[in-house]
Design an enzyme around this catalytic site. Structure first.
Site, mmCIF file in Angstrom:
data_model
loop_
_atom_site.group_PDB
_atom_site.id
_atom_site.type_symbol
_atom_site.label_atom_id
_atom_site.label_comp_id
_atom_site.label_asym_id
_atom_site.label_seq_id
_atom_site.Cartn_x
_atom_site.Cartn_y
_atom_site.Cartn_z
ATOM 1 C CD GLU A 170 -3.110 -1.065 2.144
ATOM 2 O OE1 GLU A 170 -4.152 -1.645 1.853
ATOM 3 O OE2 GLU A 170 -2.934 -0.433 3.107
ATOM 4 C CD GLU A 378 -3.785 -5.437 3.524
ATOM 5 O OE1 GLU A 378 -4.708 -4.965 3.835
ATOM 6 O OE2 GLU A 378 -2.778 -5.568 3.867
#
Length: 478
Positions: A170, A378
């Site tokens: 991220e 995720e």
């Protein structure tokens, strides 16, 4: 498209779950580990829910064998974890901490012994504070050399057993929240610097991937991108353009660089007019092109809906970090887009949209644009979980969330998306960065709270047994 019959999940599909070092390990100053940026940041008053820290987290460092045993009992096929850079290099570089290396050797060996594929994340936000103090961390091009050296150390140590790697987790979140909104370390609000920091992260990512080919030639590596596909609020052309702007600035700005080594032209042109573009040096674009990943890692939680935003319109909004539903505020960039609530979607207590079809849309967009395999690194639901008498946690809402999202993955596979695997967030409950321990994601309840002393017992939730059955049937029971 509506399929008469859905394709099966592929043989060897990686049914997994995920975590991050700072959120689970604890042992923040044990066995030679150095201080990370998060170890320092959480000590600033008002930054986290009830001043929660990761000093203990859920004590995975001392309890990893118990946690892996629970994974094995579930039948988990893959486990994505991150390595703490400061546990390997306490100062970010220089002398290796052998006890830190040994911990991850033991974890990896334990996973393999239990037939669980390790997926190693090189960087999940916890920068050695020594590098921040020395040269500003990601603010300096020096980070490229130090990050590459760190990555190569991991390849040499673990590449014989670890074949799936995530380079950066991220990047879009740690650069924007660290340098635009000040919600993450180092807590700065400097838009121009944020774009320069992001460029350095792109270079570090590409450099690490380039070196990976030499040390783990039979492995696969890619970044994990936090993807929130953009919707237009209405069919008005100006709203559709706003959604296009959002996709360009919030998604293509990162994924185009990962896949092609180039920045998207419309976004670059806009930022150049504003004087915000990063400084490029000779050889940068060539390096970015050499860092093509083997897959696109996707962290998916929600879609975002946009409408047009005038030049004097909405900018910063409020982020819900309290779990009090309805407390988030709309945000945007004047002249580009602003977010609006999507009335067609349910929302969590943290105001995150629940949209399984959005996952399918996102997977298809990535496939069509980049032609890369995808690993969902995720996907999960953060909610309040109640421990009932008899050590029971009835988290049917989590089962419903995961079931509908997995169905969307199967639909995407039927559409032609090449899926490597699916990692839920998370296996055990953990520290949720700014949200403390109240926001729970795991299949395994951990008796840990913000206040007081707690025994950290592991308790299987209802969703644990549900996912165990899904894995056993390779998703045939969805």
């Amino acid at each position: 498209m509506i399929h008469e019959k859905l394709k099966s999940f592929p043989k060897g599909f990686l049914w997994g779950s995920a975590s991050a070092a700072y959120q689970i390990e604890g042992a923040w100053n044990e066995d030679g580990k150095g201080v990370s940026n998060w170890d320092q940041f959480v000590r600033i008053p008002g930054k986290t829910f009830k001043a929660t820290t990761g000093d203990v987290a859920v004590d995975h460092y001392h309890r990893y064998q118990e946690d892996v045993r629970l994974m094995a009992e579930m039948g988990l096929k893959a486990y994505r974890f991150s390595v703490s850079w400061a546990r390997i290099y306490p100062k970010g570089k220089g002398e290796i901490n052998e006890k830190g290396i040994e911990f991850y050797h033991q974890l990896i060996n334990e996973l393999i012994k239990n037939k669980i594929e390790p997926i190693l994340t090189i960087y999940h936000w916890d920068l050695p504070q020594a590098l921040q103090d020395e040269y500003g961390g990601w603010e300096s091009r020096q980070i490229v050399e130090d990050f590459t050296n760190y990555a190569v150390t991991l390849y040499k140590q673990f590449g014989d057993r670890v074949k799936y790697w995530v380079s950066l987790n991220e990047q879009n979140i740690f650069t924007s929240m660290g340098y635009k909104t000040a919600q993450h370390p180092p807590g700065l609000k400097d838009e121009k610097l944020s774009y320069q920091v992001n460029h350095h992260a792109n270079l570090a990512n590409a450099s690490a991937i380039k070196e990976f080919r030499q040390y783990v030639p039979d492995g696969k590596i890619g970044p994990s991108f936090a993807y929130s596909p953009a919707y237009a609020a209405t069919s008005k052309p100006e709203d559709i353009l706003a959604a296009e702007n959002a996709e360009e600035f919030n998604s293509h700005w990162w994924m185009d660089v990962y896949a092609w080594g180039t920045y998207p032209e419309a976004a670059w042109n806009y930022l150049e007019e504003k004087g915000l573009t990063p400084k490029l040096e000779e050889g940068d674009l060539e390096l970015l092109k050499e860092g093509k990943p083997d897959f696109m890692g996707v962290n998916y939680y929600q879609t975002t809906t946009f409408e047009s935003n005038p030049l004097d319109g909405v900018s910063e909004g409020r982020m819900n970090t309290t779990g009090k539903k309805g407390t988030s505020g709309e945000r945007g960039i004047p002249g580009l887009f602003k977010t609006v609530k999507n009335e067609n979607l349910e929302r969590t207590n943290w105001d995150w949209n629940i949209d399984p079809t959005g996952l399918r849309i996102g997977l298809r967009r990535i496939t069509s644009r980049y032609q890369l395999p995808i690993l969902i690194s995720e996907n999960g639901l953060g909610e309040y979980d109640k421990l009932e008498e008899g050590d029971i946690v009835n988290d049917d809402y989590r089962i419903a969330y995961l079931q509908t999202h997995l169905k969307a993955v199967q639909e995407a596979i039927s559409d032609g998306v090449n899926m490597l695997g699916y990692c839920t967030w998370s296996f055990t409950d953990l520290l949720s960065w700014l949200n403390g321990f109240q926001k729970r994601y795991g299949f395994v309840y951990v008796n840990q709270y913000e206040e007081g002393e707690h025994d950290l017992r592991r308790i299987k939730k209802k969703s644990y047994f549900w996912y165990k059955d899904v894995i056993a049937q390779n998703g045939a029971n969805l």
